[in-house]
Design a protein around this motif. Structure first.
Motif, PDB file in Angstrom:
ATOM      1  N   GLY A  18       5.281  78.499  38.680  1.00 14.28           N
ATOM      2  CA  GLY A  18       5.392  77.153  39.222  1.00 14.28           C
ATOM      3  C   GLY A  18       5.796  76.143  38.164  1.00 14.28           C
ATOM      4  N   PHE A  19       5.208  76.271  36.983  1.00 15.58           N
ATOM      5  CA  PHE A  19       5.588  75.388  35.876  1.00 15.58           C
ATOM      6  C   PHE A  19       7.056  75.570  35.519  1.00 15.58           C
ATOM      7  CE2 PHE A  19       6.273  75.287  31.247  1.00 15.58           C
ATOM      8  CZ  PHE A  19       6.148  73.924  31.034  1.00 15.58           C
ATOM      9  N   LEU A  20       7.502  76.822  35.436  1.00 16.73           N
ATOM     10  CA  LEU A  20       8.895  77.085  35.067  1.00 16.73           C
ATOM     11  C   LEU A  20       9.860  76.660  36.177  1.00 16.73           C
ATOM     12  CD1 LEU A  20       8.565  80.491  33.236  1.00 16.73           C
ATOM     13  CD2 LEU A  20       8.939  78.248  32.242  1.00 16.73           C
ATOM     14  N   PHE A  21       9.460  76.829  37.443  1.00 16.86           N
ATOM     15  CA  PHE A  21      10.322  76.374  38.529  1.00 16.86           C
ATOM     16  C   PHE A  21      10.435  74.849  38.507  1.00 16.86           C
ATOM     17  CE2 PHE A  21      11.296  75.214  42.948  1.00 16.86           C
ATOM     18  CZ  PHE A  21      12.501  75.895  43.070  1.00 16.86           C
ATOM     19  N   GLY A  22       9.341  74.174  38.216  1.00 16.20           N
ATOM     20  CA  GLY A  22       9.387  72.724  38.066  1.00 16.20           C
ATOM     21  C   GLY A  22      10.303  72.306  36.926  1.00 16.20           C
ATOM     22  N   THR A  23      10.255  73.049  35.844  1.00 15.86           N
ATOM     23  CA  THR A  23      11.160  72.782  34.723  1.00 15.86           C
ATOM     24  C   THR A  23      12.604  73.024  35.138  1.00 15.86           C
ATOM     25  OG1 THR A  23       9.412  73.485  33.205  1.00 15.86           O
ATOM     26  CG2 THR A  23      11.626  73.346  32.310  1.00 15.86           C
ATOM     27  N   ASP A  24      12.847  74.076  35.923  1.00 16.23           N
ATOM     28  CA  ASP A  24      14.203  74.326  36.432  1.00 16.23           C
ATOM     29  C   ASP A  24      14.684  73.181  37.319  1.00 16.23           C
ATOM     30  OD1 ASP A  24      14.954  76.743  35.232  1.00 16.23           O
ATOM     31  OD2 ASP A  24      13.862  77.922  36.726  1.00 16.23           O
ATOM     32  N   VAL A  25      13.792  72.636  38.137  1.00 15.37           N
ATOM     33  CA  VAL A  25      14.166  71.513  39.008  1.00 15.37           C
ATOM     34  C   VAL A  25      14.518  70.285  38.172  1.00 15.37           C
ATOM     35  CG1 VAL A  25      13.269  69.900  40.746  1.00 15.37           C
ATOM     36  CG2 VAL A  25      12.894  72.353  41.001  1.00 15.37           C
ATOM     37  N   VAL A  26      13.732  70.017  37.139  1.00 18.10           N
ATOM     38  CA  VAL A  26      14.034  68.884  36.253  1.00 18.10           C
ATOM     39  C   VAL A  26      15.372  69.105  35.557  1.00 18.10           C
ATOM     40  CG1 VAL A  26      13.301  67.723  34.126  1.00 18.10           C
ATOM     41  CG2 VAL A  26      11.639  68.207  35.912  1.00 18.10           C
ATOM     42  N   CYS A  27      15.618  70.311  35.085  1.00 16.81           N
ATOM     43  CA  CYS A  27      16.900  70.615  34.436  1.00 16.81           C
ATOM     44  C   CYS A  27      18.061  70.493  35.425  1.00 16.81           C
ATOM     45  CB  CYS A  27      16.870  72.001  33.810  1.00 16.81           C
ATOM     46  SG  CYS A  27      15.811  72.101  32.353  1.00 16.81           S
ATOM     47  N   PHE A  28      17.838  70.891  36.670  1.00 15.15           N
ATOM     48  CA  PHE A  28      18.869  70.731  37.695  1.00 15.15           C
ATOM     49  C   PHE A  28      19.189  69.259  37.909  1.00 15.15           C
ATOM     50  CE2 PHE A  28      19.784  69.794  42.173  1.00 15.15           C
ATOM     51  CZ  PHE A  28      21.006  70.444  42.300  1.00 15.15           C
ATOM     52  N   ALA A  29      18.154  68.432  37.995  1.00 15.98           N
ATOM     53  CA  ALA A  29      18.372  66.992  38.196  1.00 15.98           C
ATOM     54  C   ALA A  29      19.120  66.385  37.015  1.00 15.98           C
ATOM     55  CB  ALA A  29      17.031  66.292  38.400  1.00 15.98           C
ATOM     56  N   ILE A  30      18.790  66.809  35.811  1.00 15.93           N
ATOM     57  CA  ILE A  30      19.480  66.301  34.627  1.00 15.93           C
ATOM     58  C   ILE A  30      20.925  66.797  34.608  1.00 15.93           C
ATOM     59  CG2 ILE A  30      19.532  66.378  32.109  1.00 15.93           C
ATOM     60  CD1 ILE A  30      16.457  66.473  32.195  1.00 15.93           C
ATOM     61  N   ASP A  31      21.144  68.066  34.960  1.00 12.59           N
ATOM     62  CA  ASP A  31      22.509  68.599  35.023  1.00 12.59           C
ATOM     63  C   ASP A  31      23.335  67.864  36.067  1.00 12.59           C
ATOM     64  OD1 ASP A  31      22.424  70.490  33.018  1.00 12.59           O
ATOM     65  OD2 ASP A  31      21.775  72.102  34.353  1.00 12.59           O
ATOM     66  N   TRP A  32      22.712  67.512  37.176  1.00 17.90           N
ATOM     67  CA  TRP A  32      23.412  66.848  38.276  1.00 17.90           C
ATOM     68  C   TRP A  32      23.897  65.462  37.869  1.00 17.90           C
ATOM     69  CZ3 TRP A  32      21.897  63.227  42.357  1.00 17.90           C
ATOM     70  CH2 TRP A  32      22.772  63.238  43.436  1.00 17.90           C
ATOM     71  N   THR A  33      23.158  64.811  36.955  1.00 20.27           N
ATOM     72  CA  THR A  33      23.566  63.478  36.504  1.00 20.27           C
ATOM     73  C   THR A  33      24.738  63.529  35.540  1.00 20.27           C
ATOM     74  OG1 THR A  33      22.024  63.457  34.658  1.00 20.27           O
ATOM     75  CG2 THR A  33      21.237  62.569  36.766  1.00 20.27           C
ATOM     76  N   GLY A  34      24.997  64.686  34.960  1.00 21.75           N
ATOM     77  CA  GLY A  34      26.128  64.830  34.067  1.00 21.75           C
ATOM     78  C   GLY A  34      25.787  64.804  32.592  1.00 21.75           C
ATOM     79  N   VAL A  35      24.548  64.530  32.240  1.00 17.20           N
ATOM     80  CA  VAL A  35      24.161  64.506  30.834  1.00 17.20           C
ATOM     81  C   VAL A  35      23.391  65.763  30.440  1.00 17.20           C
ATOM     82  CG1 VAL A  35      24.110  61.995  30.686  1.00 17.20           C
ATOM     83  CG2 VAL A  35      22.041  63.234  31.323  1.00 17.20           C
ATOM     84  N   GLY A  36      23.436  66.759  31.289  1.00 20.01           N
ATOM     85  CA  GLY A  36      22.634  67.960  31.086  1.00 20.01           C
ATOM     86  C   GLY A  36      23.005  68.792  29.884  1.00 20.01           C
ATOM     87  N   ALA A  37      24.262  68.749  29.479  1.00 18.14           N
ATOM     88  CA  ALA A  37      24.701  69.589  28.369  1.00 18.14           C
ATOM     89  C   ALA A  37      24.004  69.225  27.066  1.00 18.14           C
ATOM     90  CB  ALA A  37      26.216  69.487  28.203  1.00 18.14           C
ATOM     91  N   ALA A  38      23.496  68.012  26.976  1.00 18.35           N
ATOM     92  CA  ALA A  38      22.825  67.588  25.751  1.00 18.35           C
ATOM     93  C   ALA A  38      21.309  67.729  25.816  1.00 18.35           C
ATOM     94  CB  ALA A  38      23.181  66.128  25.453  1.00 18.35           C
ATOM     95  N   ILE A  39      20.748  67.655  27.012  1.00 23.34           N
ATOM     96  CA  ILE A  39      19.294  67.587  27.144  1.00 23.34           C
ATOM     97  C   ILE A  39      18.675  68.889  27.636  1.00 23.34           C
ATOM     98  CG2 ILE A  39      17.407  66.363  28.296  1.00 23.34           C
ATOM     99  CD1 ILE A  39      19.300  63.940  28.426  1.00 23.34           C
ATOM    100  N   THR A  40      19.270  69.516  28.637  1.00 20.44           N
ATOM    101  CA  THR A  40      18.629  70.694  29.235  1.00 20.44           C
ATOM    102  C   THR A  40      18.489  71.881  28.284  1.00 20.44           C
ATOM    103  OG1 THR A  40      20.714  71.388  30.239  1.00 20.44           O
ATOM    104  CG2 THR A  40      19.212  70.100  31.600  1.00 20.44           C
ATOM    105  N   PRO A  41      19.411  72.118  27.336  1.00 11.35           N
ATOM    106  CA  PRO A  41      19.159  73.247  26.423  1.00 11.35           C
ATOM    107  C   PRO A  41      17.887  73.080  25.595  1.00 11.35           C
ATOM    108  CG  PRO A  41      21.463  72.634  26.329  1.00 11.35           C
ATOM    109  CD  PRO A  41      20.762  71.589  27.144  1.00 11.35           C
ATOM    110  N   VAL A  42      17.559  71.854  25.247  1.00  4.14           N
ATOM    111  CA  VAL A  42      16.335  71.600  24.479  1.00  4.14           C
ATOM    112  C   VAL A  42      15.108  71.893  25.349  1.00  4.14           C
ATOM    113  CG1 VAL A  42      15.003  69.828  23.269  1.00  4.14           C
ATOM    114  CG2 VAL A  42      17.490  69.891  23.037  1.00  4.14           C
ATOM    115  N   ILE A  43      15.136  71.435  26.585  1.00  2.00           N
ATOM    116  CA  ILE A  43      14.016  71.667  27.503  1.00  2.00           C
ATOM    117  C   ILE A  43      13.857  73.159  27.787  1.00  2.00           C
ATOM    118  CG2 ILE A  43      13.158  71.245  29.842  1.00  2.00           C
ATOM    119  CD1 ILE A  43      14.642  68.532  29.710  1.00  2.00           C
TER     120      ILE A  43
END
Length: 107
Positions: A18-43
């Motif tokens: 559940g924690f990891l799926f929540g993290t995946d959802v947050v990463c999806f939201a960040i990727d959807w905004t277009g700034v994911g390439a810089a932030i989601t790899p760190v998360i």
């Protein structure tokens, strides 16, 4: 020490999954905004390190194997997919069924 002592239980799978799926959802939201390439790899790297450390504490000697880590990080290049949750599910199955890992070869 009994063999079942290091197995990952269903409750652990639900909580960590559940924690990891929540993290995946947050990463999806960040990727959807277009700034994911810089932030989601760190998360995703932080979540991978945390789960690898947990697997190592559960008795998995290959938790920090370079091949396993590289495969997980390459999978993170697929945007909008729950790769953390999928990698966790695969690792749990291999950890709880070591005979599968022996059939597939050294992981």
């Amino acid at each position: 020490m009994e063999e079942n002592e290091n197995k990952i239980t269903e409750s652990e799978m639900i909580v960590v999954g559940g924690f990891l799926f929540g993290t995946d959802v947050v990463c999806f939201a960040i990727d959807w905004t277009g700034v994911g390439a810089a932030i989601t790899p760190v998360i995703q790297s932080a979540a991978t390190f945390t789960t690898s450390l947990w697997f190592q504490n559960k008795g998995d000697e290959s938790a920090f194997n370079i091949g396993k880590q590289l495969a997980q990080h390459v999978a993170y290049l697929l945007p909008w997919l729950p790769t953390l949750t999928a990698a966790f599910a695969i690792n749990v199955y291999i950890h709880n069924h070591p005979q599968v890992a022996q059939l597939a070869g050294k992981v």
